[in-house]
Design a protein around this motif. Structure first.
Motif, PDB file in Angstrom:
ATOM      1  N   LEU A 109     -16.631   2.836  -7.751  1.00 10.71           N
ATOM      2  CA  LEU A 109     -17.568   3.717  -7.058  1.00 10.71           C
ATOM      3  C   LEU A 109     -17.638   3.374  -5.574  1.00 10.71           C
ATOM      4  O   LEU A 109     -17.754   4.271  -4.718  1.00 10.71           O
ATOM      5  N   ALA A 110     -17.529   2.087  -5.266  1.00  9.93           N
ATOM      6  CA  ALA A 110     -17.551   1.674  -3.861  1.00  9.93           C
ATOM      7  C   ALA A 110     -16.322   2.191  -3.120  1.00  9.93           C
ATOM      8  O   ALA A 110     -16.420   2.653  -1.974  1.00  9.93           O
ATOM      9  N   ALA A 111     -15.159   2.131  -3.786  1.00 10.16           N
ATOM     10  CA  ALA A 111     -13.941   2.649  -3.168  1.00 10.16           C
ATOM     11  C   ALA A 111     -14.056   4.152  -2.928  1.00 10.16           C
ATOM     12  O   ALA A 111     -13.665   4.655  -1.868  1.00 10.16           O
ATOM     13  N   ARG A 112     -14.598   4.863  -3.917  1.00 12.68           N
ATOM     14  CA  ARG A 112     -14.773   6.309  -3.753  1.00 12.68           C
ATOM     15  C   ARG A 112     -15.790   6.608  -2.649  1.00 12.68           C
ATOM     16  O   ARG A 112     -15.625   7.554  -1.869  1.00 12.68           O
ATOM     17  N   GLY A 113     -16.839   5.783  -2.552  1.00 12.59           N
ATOM     18  CA  GLY A 113     -17.850   5.982  -1.524  1.00 12.59           C
ATOM     19  C   GLY A 113     -17.323   5.741  -0.122  1.00 12.59           C
ATOM     20  O   GLY A 113     -17.821   6.315   0.847  1.00 12.59           O
ATOM     21  N   LEU A 114     -16.306   4.891   0.003  1.00 10.14           N
ATOM     22  CA  LEU A 114     -15.713   4.605   1.312  1.00 10.14           C
ATOM     23  C   LEU A 114     -14.634   5.617   1.690  1.00 10.14           C
ATOM     24  O   LEU A 114     -13.974   5.455   2.724  1.00 10.14           O
ATOM     25  N   GLY A 115     -14.447   6.627   0.852  1.00 13.93           N
ATOM     26  CA  GLY A 115     -13.539   7.710   1.221  1.00 13.93           C
ATOM     27  C   GLY A 115     -12.185   7.684   0.547  1.00 13.93           C
ATOM     28  O   GLY A 115     -11.335   8.535   0.841  1.00 13.93           O
ATOM     29  N   SER A 129      -9.373   8.420  -2.151  1.00  9.71           N
ATOM     30  CA  SER A 129      -9.157   9.479  -3.127  1.00  9.71           C
ATOM     31  C   SER A 129      -9.046   8.877  -4.523  1.00  9.71           C
ATOM     32  O   SER A 129      -8.915   7.648  -4.682  1.00  9.71           O
ATOM     33  N   ARG A 130      -9.099   9.749  -5.529  1.00  9.14           N
ATOM     34  CA  ARG A 130      -8.952   9.258  -6.903  1.00  9.14           C
ATOM     35  C   ARG A 130      -7.602   8.582  -7.103  1.00  9.14           C
ATOM     36  O   ARG A 130      -7.514   7.532  -7.751  1.00  9.14           O
ATOM     37  N   THR A 131      -6.557   9.177  -6.536  1.00  8.97           N
ATOM     38  CA  THR A 131      -5.212   8.596  -6.694  1.00  8.97           C
ATOM     39  C   THR A 131      -5.123   7.232  -6.027  1.00  8.97           C
ATOM     40  O   THR A 131      -4.600   6.272  -6.610  1.00  8.97           O
ATOM     41  N   ARG A 132      -5.649   7.120  -4.805  1.00 11.76           N
ATOM     42  CA  ARG A 132      -5.596   5.833  -4.103  1.00 11.76           C
ATOM     43  C   ARG A 132      -6.453   4.789  -4.804  1.00 11.76           C
ATOM     44  O   ARG A 132      -6.065   3.619  -4.890  1.00 11.76           O
ATOM     45  N   THR A 133      -7.618   5.205  -5.286  1.00 12.70           N
ATOM     46  CA  THR A 133      -8.472   4.263  -6.020  1.00 12.70           C
ATOM     47  C   THR A 133      -7.760   3.745  -7.257  1.00 12.70           C
ATOM     48  O   THR A 133      -7.840   2.554  -7.575  1.00 12.70           O
ATOM     49  N   PHE A 134      -7.053   4.637  -7.941  1.00  8.32           N
ATOM     50  CA  PHE A 134      -6.351   4.233  -9.161  1.00  8.32           C
ATOM     51  C   PHE A 134      -5.258   3.220  -8.852  1.00  8.32           C
ATOM     52  O   PHE A 134      -5.174   2.165  -9.508  1.00  8.32           O
ATOM     53  N   TRP A 135      -4.416   3.508  -7.846  1.00  9.58           N
ATOM     54  CA  TRP A 135      -3.258   2.651  -7.585  1.00  9.58           C
ATOM     55  C   TRP A 135      -3.602   1.381  -6.815  1.00  9.58           C
ATOM     56  O   TRP A 135      -2.914   0.359  -6.981  1.00  9.58           O
ATOM     57  N   THR A 136      -4.615   1.417  -5.972  1.00 10.72           N
ATOM     58  CA  THR A 136      -4.923   0.241  -5.149  1.00 10.72           C
ATOM     59  C   THR A 136      -6.054  -0.610  -5.711  1.00 10.72           C
ATOM     60  O   THR A 136      -6.180  -1.784  -5.323  1.00 10.72           O
ATOM     61  N   ILE A 137      -6.883  -0.049  -6.605  1.00 10.73           N
ATOM     62  CA  ILE A 137      -8.009  -0.797  -7.159  1.00 10.73           C
ATOM     63  C   ILE A 137      -7.859  -0.976  -8.665  1.00 10.73           C
ATOM     64  O   ILE A 137      -7.851  -2.100  -9.185  1.00 10.73           O
TER      65      ILE A 137
END
Length: 276
Positions: free
Chosen positions: A177-183, A185-193
């Motif tokens: 949620l923090a990654a999504r809150g910082l802007g 995307s879903r794809t970037r959150t998935f691959w980087t987090i």
């Protein structure tokens, strides 16, 4: 004093299991080790053969190649299933559970012959593709490495789901949620987090699948049709058909040592409780 008493109690509880393992596994394995050094004559000649024989080398290389491809395909499929199982809707989770559990109810022999019925020249897939005019000649989908990889992937994917699902359930959703809150995307959150945080599950699943794949016998024998011999089948041929018990024993010893090293690597990077 109480801690020492607890340790003694635990040791007594473990003693029957350790005794059983010693009698059922360690003692026979020592006999196999003895054969590898004494048959047909004393020495290390069988281990020299492992290094110098082109046939044995080709079987080991083929086994490693197939195991790597099966590991990649199984872990990739298991990751998608585990993701749906852990983070999907209730209906999706139920469907994922069926996909995970149903294969455990079917024997490996039945599954292998099922794939033969699907992939053979007159099987369902080739018959259907020819009937719609997509192909004119049957595709070679069985009695080769492709058929072996498909059958082994189908069998091993459920085993890879559990460590992956365990790693996914251990994630803290607040990080996502923090990654999504910082802007992000879903794809970037998935691959980087998401993916890096489940790395322990990926490593555990990959090692489990790879270790299981090394000892496969029935599926490669049926779907490979004798053209894609793997290490376990080579041991069977050397012991029961050649017979060359010394070389078969030497291959077995090398395989057990290699698997033991992989298991040590598994428990070096992944805690046992993360695998279930």
């Amino acid at each position: 004093m109480r801690h020492l008493s607890n340790r003694k109690g635990a040791a007594l509880l473990m003693a029957p299991l350790l005794l059983f393992l010693a009698i059922a596994y360690a003692w026979p394995f020592l006999g196999v080790v003895k054969w590898s050094f004494t048959l047909p004559e004393p020495g290390i000649g069988q281990y020299r053969t492992l290094i110098s024989d082109p046939l044995v080398q080709s079987v080991f290389i083929r086994t490693l190649r197939i195991c790597v491809l099966v590991t990649i395909s199984s872990v990739a499929a298991a990751y998608a299933i585990a993701l749906v199982w852990v983070r999907g809707t209730p209906a999706q989770r139920m469907m994922a559970e069926f996909c995970i559990l149903i294969p455990f109810w079917i024997s490996v022999l039945t599954r292998a012959f099922g794939w033969v019925a699907l992939l053979s020249n007159r099987g369902l897939i080739n018959t259907w593709l020819q009937s719609i005019g997509f192909i004119s000649e049957p595709l070679a989908l069985v009695r080769n490495e492709f058929g072996v990889i498909v059958g082994m992937t189908h069998f091993l994917t459920p085993f890879a789901v559990f460590p992956l699902a365990s790693a996914m359930r251990g994630l803290d959703d607040r990080v996502l949620l923090a990654a999504r809150g910082l802007g992000a995307s879903r794809t970037r959150t998935f691959w980087t987090i998401f993916v890096p945080m489940t790395a322990s599950g990926i490593i555990g699943a990959a090692l489990i699948v790879f270790v299981f794949a090394l000892g496969f016998f029935v599926t490669p024998a049926i779907l490979g049709g004798g053209r894609s011999v793997m290490v376990a089948e080579l041991v069977y041929l050397r012991i029961f058909q050649s017979p060359d018990w010394g070389l078969g024993a030497a291959i077995s010893v090398v395989l057990v040592v290699f698997v033991s090293a992989l298991m040590a690597l598994l428990f070096r990077y992944v805690r046992p409780r993360q695998l279930v």
